[in-house]
Motif scaffolding. Structure first.
Motif, PDB file in Angstrom:
ATOM      1  N   GLN A   1       0.840  -1.212   0.000  1.00  0.00           N
ATOM      2  CA  GLN A   1       0.000   0.000   0.000  1.00  0.00           C
ATOM      3  C   GLN A   1       0.872   1.257   0.000  1.00  0.00           C
ATOM      4  O   GLN A   1       0.494   2.273  -0.589  1.00  0.00           O
ATOM      5  CB  GLN A   1      -0.935   0.004   1.218  1.00  0.00           C
ATOM      6  CG  GLN A   1      -1.688  -1.294   1.458  1.00  0.00           C
ATOM      7  CD  GLN A   1      -2.249  -1.923   0.210  1.00  0.00           C
ATOM      8  OE1 GLN A   1      -2.853  -1.263  -0.631  1.00  0.00           O
ATOM      9  NE2 GLN A   1      -2.033  -3.234   0.074  1.00  0.00           N
TER      10      GLN A   1
ATOM     11  N   LYS B   1      -9.117   0.028   1.553  1.00  0.00           N
ATOM     12  CA  LYS B   1      -8.949  -1.432   1.522  1.00  0.00           C
ATOM     13  C   LYS B   1      -9.726  -2.091   2.664  1.00  0.00           C
ATOM     14  O   LYS B   1     -10.373  -3.130   2.468  1.00  0.00           O
ATOM     15  CB  LYS B   1      -7.467  -1.779   1.639  1.00  0.00           C
ATOM     16  CG  LYS B   1      -6.623  -1.390   0.442  1.00  0.00           C
ATOM     17  CD  LYS B   1      -6.796  -2.372  -0.684  1.00  0.00           C
ATOM     18  CE  LYS B   1      -5.853  -2.050  -1.831  1.00  0.00           C
ATOM     19  NZ  LYS B   1      -5.967  -3.011  -2.952  1.00  0.00           N
TER      20      LYS B   1
ATOM     21  N   ARG C   1     -12.799  -4.690   2.459  1.00  0.00           N
ATOM     22  CA  ARG C   1     -12.693  -5.991   3.124  1.00  0.00           C
ATOM     23  C   ARG C   1     -13.914  -6.246   4.011  1.00  0.00           C
ATOM     24  O   ARG C   1     -14.498  -7.336   3.997  1.00  0.00           O
ATOM     25  CB  ARG C   1     -11.417  -6.061   3.961  1.00  0.00           C
ATOM     26  CG  ARG C   1     -11.165  -7.421   4.590  1.00  0.00           C
ATOM     27  CD  ARG C   1     -10.060  -7.343   5.613  1.00  0.00           C
ATOM     28  NE  ARG C   1     -10.462  -6.576   6.775  1.00  0.00           N
ATOM     29  CZ  ARG C   1     -11.204  -7.064   7.761  1.00  0.00           C
ATOM     30  NH1 ARG C   1     -11.637  -8.308   7.737  1.00  0.00           N
ATOM     31  NH2 ARG C   1     -11.524  -6.299   8.793  1.00  0.00           N
TER      32      ARG C   1
END
Length: 247
Positions: free
Chosen positions: A102, A160, A164
């Motif tokens: 990331q 992210k 998720r």
């Protein structure tokens, strides 16, 4: 008199020292607990290129400051646990690799953004070409770029994590639906089995009823009127056909 004054000064100094220590403990703990929870580098105050050995060294240094046995702050245990988790994540190759991926993505976005900005600034563009990339390397080592990088990494990690959790929610909903379908199927087969068992239990009664029906014949409908049976030998009944005598 001087001794009393000296003792009072000593007590006041001790009091302020204790207050100052408590204040410093509060600042340290609030810093740890106020960090961005998805970035363990921030908890340990480390740069993204820190090695595992540097992670261990920094953890030992910071954990001693907030250890519950030494720090009497009510949230010391929570801060100590946060540091321990940060070290665990950064020493785990898979977790560390995920975070560094990331970071790489954040750097690429910032570089692309800066490239667009340089196109508008002719002087900076010429300087970057002359320096053969050194100008950009210097900028990426600057505090300005590092601060932008931290913010961008936060944005990417947040996105992210949101995706998720959303995926996890969908999986949970699908698992719940499948479980419900399974329970409904089990209930359906259970009812069918109970129906078959009851049907089998009444078998003898059905057979007996059928035998009785075959013996007695069909019953007339309720309220139905049947004509009386007539004897053919009755001479008074003209509508009864009698056998014709032949010579």
């Amino acid at each position: 008199m001087k001794e009393m004054i000296s003792q009072n000064v000593t007590l006041v100094d001790c009091f302020f020292s204790i207050v100052m220590l408590r204040f410093l403990d509060t600042i340290k703990i609030f810093r740890i607990l106020g960090c961005f929870k998805l970035n363990p580098f921030e908890h340990l105050k480390l740069s993204f290129d820190s090695s595992p050995d540097e992670v261990k060294k920094q953890y030992r240094k910071l954990s001693l400051l907030v250890h519950p046995d030494k720090c009497k702050h009510p949230q010391a245990q929570e801060a100590f646990a946060a540091l321990a988790k940060a070290q665990q994540l950064l020493l785990d190759p898979q977790e560390r690799g995920y975070i560094l991926d990331q970071v790489t993505a954040a750097k690429e976005e910032l570089r692309a953004k800066r490239k667009k900005e340089l196109k508008k600034d002719s002087a900076s563009k010429i300087k970057s070409l002359v320096d053969e990339g050194k100008y950009e390397e210097q900028f990426e080592r600057s505090d300005e770029f590092q601060q932008q990088l931290i913010i961008k990494v936060r944005e990417i990690l947040t996105e992210k994590e949101w995706r998720r959790r959303k995926m996890q929610m969908r999986i949970s909903e699908e698992e719940g639906r499948l479980k419900k379908d399974e329970e409904e199927t089990k209930e359906m087969w259970k009812r069918k089995r109970e129906h078959e068992e009851k049907w089998e239990e009444t078998r003898d009664q059905r057979v007996s009823s059928w035998r009785d029906f075959m013996k007695t014949g069909k019953k007339g409908r309720k309220g139905e009127i049947k004509p009386p049976k007539l004897k053919t030998e009755d001479p008074n009944k003209s509508y009864v056909q009698r056998p014709v005598k032949r010579n």
